[in-house]
Design a protein around this motif. Structure first.
Motif, PDB file in Angstrom:
ATOM      1  N   MET A   1       0.841  -1.194   0.000  1.00 14.33           N
ATOM      2  CA  MET A   1       0.000   0.000   0.000  1.00 14.33           C
ATOM      3  C   MET A   1       0.880   1.249   0.000  1.00 14.33           C
ATOM      4  O   MET A   1       1.712   1.439   0.884  1.00 14.33           O
ATOM      5  CB  MET A   1      -0.902  -0.004   1.233  1.00 14.33           C
ATOM      6  N   LEU A   2       0.703   2.093  -0.993  1.00 17.36           N
ATOM      7  CA  LEU A   2       1.463   3.339  -1.093  1.00 17.36           C
ATOM      8  C   LEU A   2       0.956   4.337  -0.064  1.00 17.36           C
ATOM      9  O   LEU A   2      -0.249   4.582   0.033  1.00 17.36           O
ATOM     10  CB  LEU A   2       1.305   3.921  -2.503  1.00 17.36           C
ATOM     11  N   THR A   3       1.858   4.911   0.720  1.00 16.99           N
ATOM     12  CA  THR A   3       1.468   5.948   1.679  1.00 16.99           C
ATOM     13  C   THR A   3       1.792   7.317   1.098  1.00 16.99           C
ATOM     14  O   THR A   3       2.837   7.516   0.472  1.00 16.99           O
ATOM     15  CB  THR A   3       2.178   5.765   3.025  1.00 16.99           C
ATOM     16  N   VAL A   4       0.886   8.264   1.326  1.00 16.21           N
ATOM     17  CA  VAL A   4       0.957   9.571   0.680  1.00 16.21           C
ATOM     18  C   VAL A   4       0.787  10.672   1.719  1.00 16.21           C
ATOM     19  O   VAL A   4      -0.102  10.592   2.578  1.00 16.21           O
ATOM     20  CB  VAL A   4      -0.150   9.717  -0.397  1.00 16.21           C
ATOM     21  N   ALA A   5       1.621  11.697   1.637  1.00 15.03           N
ATOM     22  CA  ALA A   5       1.403  12.942   2.374  1.00 15.03           C
ATOM     23  C   ALA A   5       1.073  14.028   1.353  1.00 15.03           C
ATOM     24  O   ALA A   5       1.677  14.077   0.275  1.00 15.03           O
ATOM     25  CB  ALA A   5       2.636  13.337   3.181  1.00 15.03           C
ATOM     26  N   VAL A   6       0.117  14.868   1.682  1.00 19.01           N
ATOM     27  CA  VAL A   6      -0.317  15.935   0.774  1.00 19.01           C
ATOM     28  C   VAL A   6       0.011  17.276   1.407  1.00 19.01           C
ATOM     29  O   VAL A   6      -0.251  17.486   2.603  1.00 19.01           O
ATOM     30  CB  VAL A   6      -1.825  15.840   0.483  1.00 19.01           C
ATOM     31  N   ASP A  76       9.145  13.551   7.856  1.00 17.85           N
ATOM     32  CA  ASP A  76       9.850  12.365   8.348  1.00 17.85           C
ATOM     33  C   ASP A  76       9.049  11.633   9.422  1.00 17.85           C
ATOM     34  O   ASP A  76       9.205  10.418   9.605  1.00 17.85           O
ATOM     35  CB  ASP A  76      11.226  12.750   8.898  1.00 17.85           C
ATOM     36  N   VAL A  77       8.213  12.376  10.152  1.00 18.30           N
ATOM     37  CA  VAL A  77       7.363  11.732  11.162  1.00 18.30           C
ATOM     38  C   VAL A  77       6.481  10.669  10.504  1.00 18.30           C
ATOM     39  O   VAL A  77       6.251   9.586  11.055  1.00 18.30           O
ATOM     40  CB  VAL A  77       6.493  12.787  11.879  1.00 18.30           C
ATOM     41  N   TRP A  78       5.990  10.984   9.301  1.00 24.58           N
ATOM     42  CA  TRP A  78       5.058  10.081   8.613  1.00 24.58           C
ATOM     43  C   TRP A  78       5.777   9.211   7.589  1.00 24.58           C
ATOM     44  O   TRP A  78       5.260   8.162   7.214  1.00 24.58           O
ATOM     45  CB  TRP A  78       3.970  10.915   7.916  1.00 24.58           C
ATOM     46  N   ASN A  79       6.937   9.670   7.146  1.00 25.64           N
ATOM     47  CA  ASN A  79       7.764   8.950   6.170  1.00 25.64           C
ATOM     48  C   ASN A  79       6.932   8.380   5.019  1.00 25.64           C
ATOM     49  O   ASN A  79       6.950   7.166   4.749  1.00 25.64           O
ATOM     50  CB  ASN A  79       8.555   7.837   6.854  1.00 25.64           C
ATOM     51  N   PRO A  80       6.220   9.238   4.297  1.00 22.34           N
ATOM     52  CA  PRO A  80       5.372   8.731   3.219  1.00 22.34           C
ATOM     53  C   PRO A  80       6.204   8.234   2.042  1.00 22.34           C
ATOM     54  O   PRO A  80       7.323   8.690   1.798  1.00 22.34           O
ATOM     55  CB  PRO A  80       4.559   9.966   2.819  1.00 22.34           C
ATOM     56  N   ASP A  81       5.619   7.307   1.296  1.00 21.57           N
ATOM     57  CA  ASP A  81       6.257   6.854   0.059  1.00 21.57           C
ATOM     58  C   ASP A  81       6.219   7.937  -1.011  1.00 21.57           C
ATOM     59  O   ASP A  81       7.093   7.975  -1.886  1.00 21.57           O
ATOM     60  CB  ASP A  81       5.525   5.620  -0.485  1.00 21.57           C
ATOM     61  N   LEU A  82       5.201   8.795  -0.954  1.00 25.03           N
ATOM     62  CA  LEU A  82       4.987   9.812  -1.980  1.00 25.03           C
ATOM     63  C   LEU A  82       4.498  11.089  -1.326  1.00 25.03           C
ATOM     64  O   LEU A  82       3.668  11.045  -0.420  1.00 25.03           O
ATOM     65  CB  LEU A  82       3.939   9.315  -2.995  1.00 25.03           C
ATOM     66  N   ARG A 100      13.942  13.789  -1.097  1.00 24.30           N
ATOM     67  CA  ARG A 100      12.789  12.923  -1.381  1.00 24.30           C
ATOM     68  C   ARG A 100      12.589  12.633  -2.865  1.00 24.30           C
ATOM     69  O   ARG A 100      11.698  11.862  -3.233  1.00 24.30           O
ATOM     70  CB  ARG A 100      11.519  13.531  -0.791  1.00 24.30           C
ATOM     71  N   ALA A 101      13.380  13.268  -3.721  1.00 30.89           N
ATOM     72  CA  ALA A 101      13.255  13.028  -5.159  1.00 30.89           C
ATOM     73  C   ALA A 101      13.514  11.556  -5.474  1.00 30.89           C
ATOM     74  O   ALA A 101      14.360  10.933  -4.823  1.00 30.89           O
ATOM     75  CB  ALA A 101      14.256  13.905  -5.917  1.00 30.89           C
ATOM     76  N   PRO A 102      12.791  11.006  -6.444  1.00 28.97           N
ATOM     77  CA  PRO A 102      11.776  11.648  -7.290  1.00 28.97           C
ATOM     78  C   PRO A 102      10.349  11.435  -6.772  1.00 28.97           C
ATOM     79  O   PRO A 102       9.401  11.483  -7.545  1.00 28.97           O
ATOM     80  CB  PRO A 102      11.978  10.911  -8.618  1.00 28.97           C
ATOM     81  N   HIS A 103      10.213  11.240  -5.473  1.00 32.01           N
ATOM     82  CA  HIS A 103       8.916  10.857  -4.914  1.00 32.01           C
ATOM     83  C   HIS A 103       8.103  12.062  -4.424  1.00 32.01           C
ATOM     84  O   HIS A 103       7.439  11.999  -3.381  1.00 32.01           O
ATOM     85  CB  HIS A 103       9.110   9.825  -3.806  1.00 32.01           C
ATOM     86  N   ALA A 134      -3.963  20.536 -18.310  1.00 30.24           N
ATOM     87  CA  ALA A 134      -3.579  20.187 -16.944  1.00 30.24           C
ATOM     88  C   ALA A 134      -2.465  19.165 -17.030  1.00 30.24           C
ATOM     89  O   ALA A 134      -2.422  18.351 -17.955  1.00 30.24           O
ATOM     90  CB  ALA A 134      -4.763  19.618 -16.178  1.00 30.24           C
ATOM     91  N   SER A 135      -1.555  19.215 -16.052  1.00 28.98           N
ATOM     92  CA  SER A 135      -0.401  18.320 -16.041  1.00 28.98           C
ATOM     93  C   SER A 135      -0.146  17.812 -14.628  1.00 28.98           C
ATOM     94  O   SER A 135      -0.450  18.490 -13.643  1.00 28.98           O
ATOM     95  CB  SER A 135       0.859  19.037 -16.546  1.00 28.98           C
ATOM     96  N   VAL A 136       0.447  16.627 -14.541  1.00 27.81           N
ATOM     97  CA  VAL A 136       0.997  16.110 -13.294  1.00 27.81           C
ATOM     98  C   VAL A 136       2.466  15.810 -13.569  1.00 27.81           C
ATOM     99  O   VAL A 136       2.790  15.135 -14.556  1.00 27.81           O
ATOM    100  CB  VAL A 136       0.279  14.835 -12.826  1.00 27.81           C
ATOM    101  N   ILE A 137       3.333  16.337 -12.714  1.00 28.78           N
ATOM    102  CA  ILE A 137       4.769  16.242 -12.964  1.00 28.78           C
ATOM    103  C   ILE A 137       5.513  15.757 -11.717  1.00 28.78           C
ATOM    104  O   ILE A 137       4.998  15.824 -10.600  1.00 28.78           O
ATOM    105  CB  ILE A 137       5.362  17.595 -13.404  1.00 28.78           C
ATOM    106  N   VAL A 138       6.732  15.290 -11.944  1.00 27.50           N
ATOM    107  CA  VAL A 138       7.671  15.063 -10.858  1.00 27.50           C
ATOM    108  C   VAL A 138       8.291  16.405 -10.505  1.00 27.50           C
ATOM    109  O   VAL A 138       8.668  17.180 -11.388  1.00 27.50           O
ATOM    110  CB  VAL A 138       8.778  14.069 -11.280  1.00 27.50           C
TER     111      VAL A 138
END
Length: 200
Positions: A1-6, A76-82, A100-103, A134-138
């Motif tokens: 499961m990928l973990t995400v911080a926004v 770092d507290v949450w250490n998300p994958d993305l 954190r690149a490229p995540h 619209a775009s989504v980028i690294v």
């Protein structure tokens, strides 16, 4: 499961769409935390879904670098994958990007490399183009200059102003963001490969 911080700065409408998608048990990613650089209305969306929030107020730090150091500690507290930038109106310091690149990914209301920067919708209207997108980028160290993960065209109507055009771009941004996060989670997008320097 990928973990995400926004990370957000405002209303977090794109983030809410991601939270709604991630609430589906079949979605392969989970949002573990939402952060902001100011008191943001979008925190209410996080609270609706029981997602922890954190605040790193930009104005309380002597420099962008110092702000970035604290933001990095909070992440770092949450250490998300993305890390997803969803309307964060700050450039991340290079040290944080490099760590954190490229995540780290970002949405942008234009068809990059057209109209980068904070006023992509306005700039498209000023340029008089018949379509934007619209775009989504690294995220990299530049301004909306990282590798493109997904993008889609949106027509510019003769009657459009900045508000109406942006409101028609937002649903496309949301759909692209959710799809990109899903594809990263399932391995259909390999961020390391996408961001690797191109050799000839």
């Amino acid at each position: 499961m990928l973990t995400v911080a926004v990370l957000i700065s405002g209303t977090g409408s794109n983030m809410r769409a991601l939270l709604e998608a991630a609430a589906d048990p079949g979605f392969p990613a989970r949002v573990v935390a939402v952060g902001a650089d100011r008191e943001a209305d979008g925190f209410a969306h996080a609270e609706d879904f029981g997602i922890p929030t954190f605040l790193v107020p930009y104005g309380q730090f002597p420099s962008r670098e110092a702000w970035g150091e604290e933001l990095a500690r909070q992440l770092d507290v949450w250490n998300p994958d993305l890390v997803v930038l969803s309307g964060l109106m700050r450039l991340l310091p290079p040290a944080l990007v490099d760590a954190r690149a490229p995540h780290i990914i970002n949405t942008h209301p234009a068809y990059l490399p057209e109209f980068p920067g904070a006023h992509g919708v306005r700039d498209a209207l000023v340029a008089g183009v018949s379509q934007t997108g619209a775009s989504v980028i690294v995220v990299d160290d530049g301004v909306d200059s990282g590798p493109i993960l997904a993008q889609e065209r949106v027509p510019v109507l003769p009657s459009d102003d900045e508000h109406t055009l942006h409101e028609r771009i937002k649903p496309v941004e949301r759909r692209l963001l959710i799809d990109v996060v899903r594809r990263i989670a399932t391995g259909d997008i390999d961020l390391a490969a996408v961001a690797a320097p191109q050799t000839t």
